[in-house]
Design a protein around this motif. Structure first.
Motif, PDB file in Angstrom:
ATOM      1  N   PHE A 122       0.746  -1.355  -0.096  1.00  0.00           N
ATOM      2  CA  PHE A 122      -0.022  -0.047   0.031  1.00  0.00           C
ATOM      3  C   PHE A 122       0.856   1.363   0.131  1.00  0.00           C
ATOM      4  O   PHE A 122       0.580   2.225  -0.646  1.00  0.00           O
ATOM      5  CB  PHE A 122      -0.998  -0.157   1.204  1.00  0.00           C
ATOM      6  CG  PHE A 122      -2.257  -1.123   1.029  1.00  0.00           C
ATOM      7  CD1 PHE A 122      -3.371  -0.756   0.000  1.00  0.00           C
ATOM      8  CD2 PHE A 122      -2.122  -2.359   1.502  1.00  0.00           C
ATOM      9  CE1 PHE A 122      -4.204  -1.589  -0.296  1.00  0.00           C
ATOM     10  CE2 PHE A 122      -3.221  -3.004   1.151  1.00  0.00           C
ATOM     11  CZ  PHE A 122      -4.225  -2.861   0.181  1.00  0.00           C
ATOM     12  N   SER A 123       1.846   1.323   0.703  1.00  0.00           N
ATOM     13  CA  SER A 123       3.016   2.399   0.465  1.00  0.00           C
ATOM     14  C   SER A 123       3.455   2.606  -0.855  1.00  0.00           C
ATOM     15  O   SER A 123       3.635   3.749  -1.116  1.00  0.00           O
ATOM     16  CB  SER A 123       3.886   2.383   1.715  1.00  0.00           C
ATOM     17  OG  SER A 123       5.019   1.396   1.396  1.00  0.00           O
ATOM     18  N   SER A 124       3.846   1.385  -1.447  1.00  0.00           N
ATOM     19  CA  SER A 124       4.262   1.591  -2.974  1.00  0.00           C
ATOM     20  C   SER A 124       3.271   2.076  -3.776  1.00  0.00           C
ATOM     21  O   SER A 124       3.727   2.660  -4.942  1.00  0.00           O
ATOM     22  CB  SER A 124       5.003   0.391  -3.121  1.00  0.00           C
ATOM     23  OG  SER A 124       6.095  -0.145  -2.276  1.00  0.00           O
ATOM     24  N   ILE A 125       2.114   1.849  -3.414  1.00  0.00           N
ATOM     25  CA  ILE A 125       1.027   2.410  -4.593  1.00  0.00           C
ATOM     26  C   ILE A 125       1.187   3.692  -4.762  1.00  0.00           C
ATOM     27  O   ILE A 125       1.086   4.323  -5.926  1.00  0.00           O
ATOM     28  CB  ILE A 125      -0.228   1.512  -4.307  1.00  0.00           C
ATOM     29  CG1 ILE A 125      -0.328   0.158  -4.322  1.00  0.00           C
ATOM     30  CG2 ILE A 125      -1.502   2.546  -5.067  1.00  0.00           C
ATOM     31  CD1 ILE A 125      -1.700  -0.217  -3.732  1.00  0.00           C
ATOM     32  N   TRP A 126       1.357   4.302  -3.530  1.00  0.00           N
ATOM     33  CA  TRP A 126       1.433   5.744  -3.622  1.00  0.00           C
ATOM     34  C   TRP A 126       2.686   6.453  -3.415  1.00  0.00           C
ATOM     35  O   TRP A 126       2.891   7.389  -4.057  1.00  0.00           O
ATOM     36  CB  TRP A 126       0.618   6.345  -2.513  1.00  0.00           C
ATOM     37  CG  TRP A 126      -0.963   6.178  -2.795  1.00  0.00           C
ATOM     38  CD1 TRP A 126      -1.685   7.047  -3.578  1.00  0.00           C
ATOM     39  CD2 TRP A 126      -1.631   5.289  -2.078  1.00  0.00           C
ATOM     40  NE1 TRP A 126      -3.136   6.487  -3.617  1.00  0.00           N
ATOM     41  CE2 TRP A 126      -3.188   5.515  -2.620  1.00  0.00           C
ATOM     42  CE3 TRP A 126      -1.548   4.285  -1.242  1.00  0.00           C
ATOM     43  CZ2 TRP A 126      -4.240   4.542  -2.532  1.00  0.00           C
ATOM     44  CZ3 TRP A 126      -2.675   3.293  -0.938  1.00  0.00           C
ATOM     45  CH2 TRP A 126      -3.726   3.615  -1.463  1.00  0.00           C
ATOM     46  N   ARG A 127       3.557   5.746  -3.003  1.00  0.00           N
ATOM     47  CA  ARG A 127       4.871   6.385  -2.651  1.00  0.00           C
ATOM     48  C   ARG A 127       6.321   5.527  -3.323  1.00  0.00           C
ATOM     49  O   ARG A 127       7.427   5.757  -2.840  1.00  0.00           O
ATOM     50  CB  ARG A 127       5.008   6.524  -1.115  1.00  0.00           C
ATOM     51  CG  ARG A 127       3.991   7.438  -0.648  1.00  0.00           C
ATOM     52  CD  ARG A 127       4.841   8.484   0.544  1.00  0.00           C
ATOM     53  NE  ARG A 127       5.069   7.440   1.528  1.00  0.00           N
ATOM     54  CZ  ARG A 127       4.210   7.207   2.799  1.00  0.00           C
ATOM     55  NH1 ARG A 127       3.198   7.702   2.607  1.00  0.00           N
ATOM     56  NH2 ARG A 127       4.647   6.288   3.718  1.00  0.00           N
ATOM     57  N   GLY A 128       5.904   4.683  -4.078  1.00  0.00           N
ATOM     58  CA  GLY A 128       6.978   3.798  -4.465  1.00  0.00           C
ATOM     59  C   GLY A 128       7.841   4.607  -5.543  1.00  0.00           C
ATOM     60  O   GLY A 128       7.198   5.430  -6.194  1.00  0.00           O
ATOM     61  N   ALA A 129       8.894   3.841  -5.876  1.00  0.00           N
ATOM     62  CA  ALA A 129       9.801   4.692  -6.812  1.00  0.00           C
ATOM     63  C   ALA A 129       9.174   4.496  -8.392  1.00  0.00           C
ATOM     64  O   ALA A 129       8.703   3.432  -8.538  1.00  0.00           O
ATOM     65  CB  ALA A 129      11.194   3.950  -6.808  1.00  0.00           C
ATOM     66  N   PRO A 130       9.064   5.545  -8.805  1.00  0.00           N
ATOM     67  CA  PRO A 130       8.404   5.306 -10.317  1.00  0.00           C
ATOM     68  C   PRO A 130       9.151   4.253 -11.194  1.00  0.00           C
ATOM     69  O   PRO A 130      10.377   4.131 -11.248  1.00  0.00           O
ATOM     70  CB  PRO A 130       8.638   6.875 -10.851  1.00  0.00           C
ATOM     71  CG  PRO A 130       8.781   7.714  -9.844  1.00  0.00           C
ATOM     72  CD  PRO A 130       9.589   6.890  -8.761  1.00  0.00           C
TER      73      PRO A 130
END
Lengths: 221, 561
Positions: free
Chosen positions: B518-526
């Motif tokens: 869930f953190s990567s969905i919004w804050r993961g590295a592009p």
């Protein structure tokens, strides 16, 4: 190359041409970008989907018929044969005839003989509808003679299998009526040939399935 | 300055009821995530009860006022949790995630297209599945409690109604309705996948040029089409037994709860035949997509084509074919003929051959790798291979009637199928999530957290399920809510405590993954367009079809293909 669609009044029916066959995947009915020009699936896609649906239906009927064989084999003492309903043979004949007539209608459609197609399609649809009405009369006859769903396993399986078949027939008749509606209400709009073809294919399938069920009921159950 | 054409954002309705295959993939994925969290929580409650059955837990009573009066879980509540856990995990996690979620995500692009064959049917199949899930949940929130017949729903007790126990009335009926709806949703999804593979390949792509994932989804969908209708038919018959009073599965002269049962002449064995004719292929419906995912990802991170592409195609086909013929090995002690048992046993053993071919292929691919890379997705694939071998080997024991007579209905069976069908299939799902996350959300999952999650989960899986085999050796039965009344099981209780503690630890480790997800969905590295330098078309949709096949990695070990 002459166009396959013919918008002339009184001429052959308007036909959506089938795309040419090519190897390797879909028949090339898109713009090369993977998206088809319209949301409508290609003819071969629809046919494949109907064939897969027929496989699934066959498995359902096979499971029910196998259950019948096993149930009778495990406990033959409570198995009581049903009387043959009065319209069983007439119904069977109606279904076979409807299948033949619908097939002829499909051929007439492909040949561009619109009046013949219309007559044959209406006749086939009427025969199909009669089959369904006849089935309802048969069920009423059996109930009036005391053969209910839970009376004994033979009647239970008869009802389950014929209901399952009737449920399929209702779906298929929906297809037949849709083509009839398109034919009568919007004759100027080119008919989607896919709907017509898969309706006939599925109707043949139900015909064969019914003959197999009949053979089981008449000769074995 | 580059000009962009602005397209209006679709309405909320269009986004929810979307026909876009990737949106539907995400919908399936999140449904599976919700289902697996629910399923894991249920299993933890069960594990708690197994080792501390008489401990009072106040919030049990707050949730289940009737079935956990005084904070102590009743045996019926335990059984309803077990039923819900099994049903959710088998149908809504192991069937949906590897097959429906990931096939929707990448199948069209892997075939060189942009759409599934029937987008609207695709949307319909998801929503039908969701209705099925909600119906299942509804069966468990009734006053009388959820169904208690297990995910196999064996008659006669599942077929006679409320008289057979709390939860066996409307709850069990809803359970059957839910499974019937699920069958229809799965059939529609399978129909779409098969049609897509047959008809939607880009011109020029032959079947033997498809990625192995496509092959496995294709074969799995064929299995679905052949097996789900049988469950549907069986469900119809058992609903008639329950609601109308027919006697397909219920024998006569049964005395249930001191009441004479009116049914007569049916056979519970008939249900077992029908159910397992579906149930065993269902095992392969869960694991075959995982095999395809593993073949695909191992090839990517070994930077070479699979050791034998043809073997990787035909082995799953052989497994699927044989898998349709072995349902009787679930019924060795149900009273089937010894000759039938022998036949089923031999065919069961023969599944080991194509399975071994696959394992050797995976190992061969890594041994002859141009350059091995070990991102999280690859680690989960290697974990899959390990769990598949371990779980598969115990299957060879259970496939023999003489040995199964002892192990049947013991913790050994639970350990076996959790190892191969549970953990191995979930490892494939984890691998696929890490590998295709960039295509799902345009970002990367955190690799450091991913590796930590992998190592702890891998250790946890063995720490949890390996000792469970030993409990099975000791004759520890499954489906029992309480072991404390049995003297012969007291020696196993320390082991049970270990299993419970490990289960809680393994459950806690999954929070790392949930956080990462869930953190990567919004804050993961592009993510870049092709973060793994993959050779298949989902990473390069406009690319050419290679005449060397889908896995045309250069053997030079260079970054590019």
């Amino acid at each position: 190359m002459p166009a396959l669609t013919e918008p002339k009044v009184g001429g052959p029916p308007p036909i959506t041409p089938l795309p040419p066959r090519r190897g390797g995947g879909n028949n090339g009915d898109d713009n090369g970008q993977g998206r088809r020009p319209s949301a409508e699936a290609s003819g071969s896609m629809v046919r494949i989907a109907v064939y897969i649906g027929m496989c699934a239906s066959t498995m359902t009927f096979a499971a029910l018929a196998s259950a019948m064989v096993v149930r009778r084999g495990l406990n033959p003492t409570d198995w009581h044969r049903l009387p043959v309903p009065p319209l069983l043979w007439i119904n069977t004949l109606a279904l076979i005839l409807s299948s033949i007539v619908l097939d002829m209608a499909g051929r007439a459609f492909r040949a561009g003989d619109r009046p013949k197609f219309r007559k044959l399609w209406l006749a086939g649809t009427a025969l199909g509808t009669w089959f369904l009405v006849g089935q309802a009369i048969n069920w009423t006859f059996l109930a009036q003679n005391g053969f209910y769903l839970r009376q004994n396993p033979a009647s239970a399986f008869f009802y389950v299998l014929t209901w399952a078949h009737a449920a399929h027939v209702i779906g298929a008749i929906g297809g037949l009526y849709y083509v009839t509606y398109r034919m009568m209400a919007t004759p100027a709009i080119p008919m989607n040939r896919n709907v017509l073809e898969v309706s006939v294919i599925f109707w043949h399938f139900l015909d064969i399935m019914w003959l197999l069920l009949m053979a089981i009921f008449v000769f074995w159950a | 300055m580059e000009t962009q054409t602005l397209t209006p954002r679709p309405s909320l309705f269009r986004r929810v009821f979307s026909t876009d295959h990737r949106t539907i993939a995400r919908q399936y994925f999140f449904l599976s995530i919700f289902a697996v969290i629910t399923g894991v929580c249920l299993s933890l409650l069960m594990r708690y009860h197994l080792v501390w059955p008489h401990e009072k837990v106040r919030w049990f009573e707050a949730i289940w006022s009737v079935r956990a009066e005084g904070g102590i879980m009743t045996e019926e509540l335990y059984l309803s949790l077990m039923t819900l856990h099994g049903t959710i995990m088998v149908f809504f996690v192991l069937t949906l995630a590897p097959l429906n979620a990931f096939s929707n995500l990448v199948l069209p692009e892997q075939l060189g297209r942009r759409e599934m064959a029937f987008p609207r049917l695709n949307m319909l199949s998801f929503w039908i599945t969701l209705v099925s899930f909600l119906t299942l949940l509804a069966s468990c929130v009734l006053d009388e409690g959820g169904p208690i017949a297990g995910w196999t729903a064996y008659p006669p007790l599942s077929a006679v109604g409320a008289v057979s126990g709390p939860g066996e009335g409307l709850g069990q009926t809803l359970w059957f309705v839910s499974i019937g709806i699920f069958c229809i949703g799965s059939l529609l999804a399978a129909m779409n996948i098969i049609s897509t593979v047959i008809e939607c390949r880009r011109p020029g792509m032959s079947l033997m040029q498809m990625p192995l994932t496509c092959w496995n989804w294709f074969v799995t969908s064929i299995l679905s089409v052949l097996s789900f209708p049988v469950l549907l038919a069986a469900g119809l018959l058992i609903l008639l037994d329950r609601l109308v009073g027919t006697s397909f599965f219920v024998p006569g002269d049964l005395l249930i709860a001191e009441q004479h049962n009116p049914h007569a002449g049916g056979s519970p064995l008939l249900w077992q035949h029908l159910f397992w004719f579906f149930g065993h292929p269902e095992v392969y419906i869960a694991i075959l997509p995982g095999m395809g995912i593993v073949s695909h990802i191992i090839s990517n991170f070994s930077r070479r084509a699979p050791f034998s592409y043809r073997a990787c195609v035909w082995a799953p086909v052989a497994i699927a074919f044989l898998g349709m013929l072995v349902w009787g090995h679930h019924m060795f002690i149900s009273g089937i003929s010894p000759y039938s048992a022998l036949t089923f046993s031999l065919v069961t053993m023969s599944i080991g051959a194509p399975s071994a071919v696959l394992v050797l292929n995976w190992l061969g691919t890594t041994f002859r790798a141009a350059r091995l890379e070990f991102p999280t997705a690859m680690l989960f694939c290697l974990g899959f291979v390990s769990l598949f071998v371990t779980g598969g080997l115990t299957g060879l024991y259970l496939g023999q009637p003489e040995i199964d007579a002892y192990f049947h209905d013991t913790a050994f069976v639970v350990a076996h199928f959790h190892m191969i069908m549970g953990m191995a299939a979930l490892f494939a799902v984890f691998a696929a999530t890490f590998y295709w996350f960039p295509l799902m959300f345009g970002r990367m999952l955190n690799e450091r957290l991913g590796k930590l999650h992998f190592y702890l989960t891998f250790i946890g899986a063995y720490a949890l399920f390996l000792p469970m085999h030993f409990a099975g050796f000791a004759g520890n039965p499954r489906r029992y809510a309480d072991f404390t009344n049995f003297d012969f099981l007291q020696a196993v209780m320390p082991l049970q405590h270990w299993i419970t503690m490990t289960a809680f630890a393994l459950g806690a480790v999954q929070l790392i993954f949930i956080w990462n997800l869930f953190s990567s969905i919004w804050r993961g590295a592009p993510a870049t367009a092709n973060p793994w330098s993959g050779s298949t078309l989902e990473w390069n949709p406009d690319g050419e079809i290679s005449t060397l096949g889908p896995y045309s990695y250069s053997n030079s070990g260079s970054e590019t293909n």
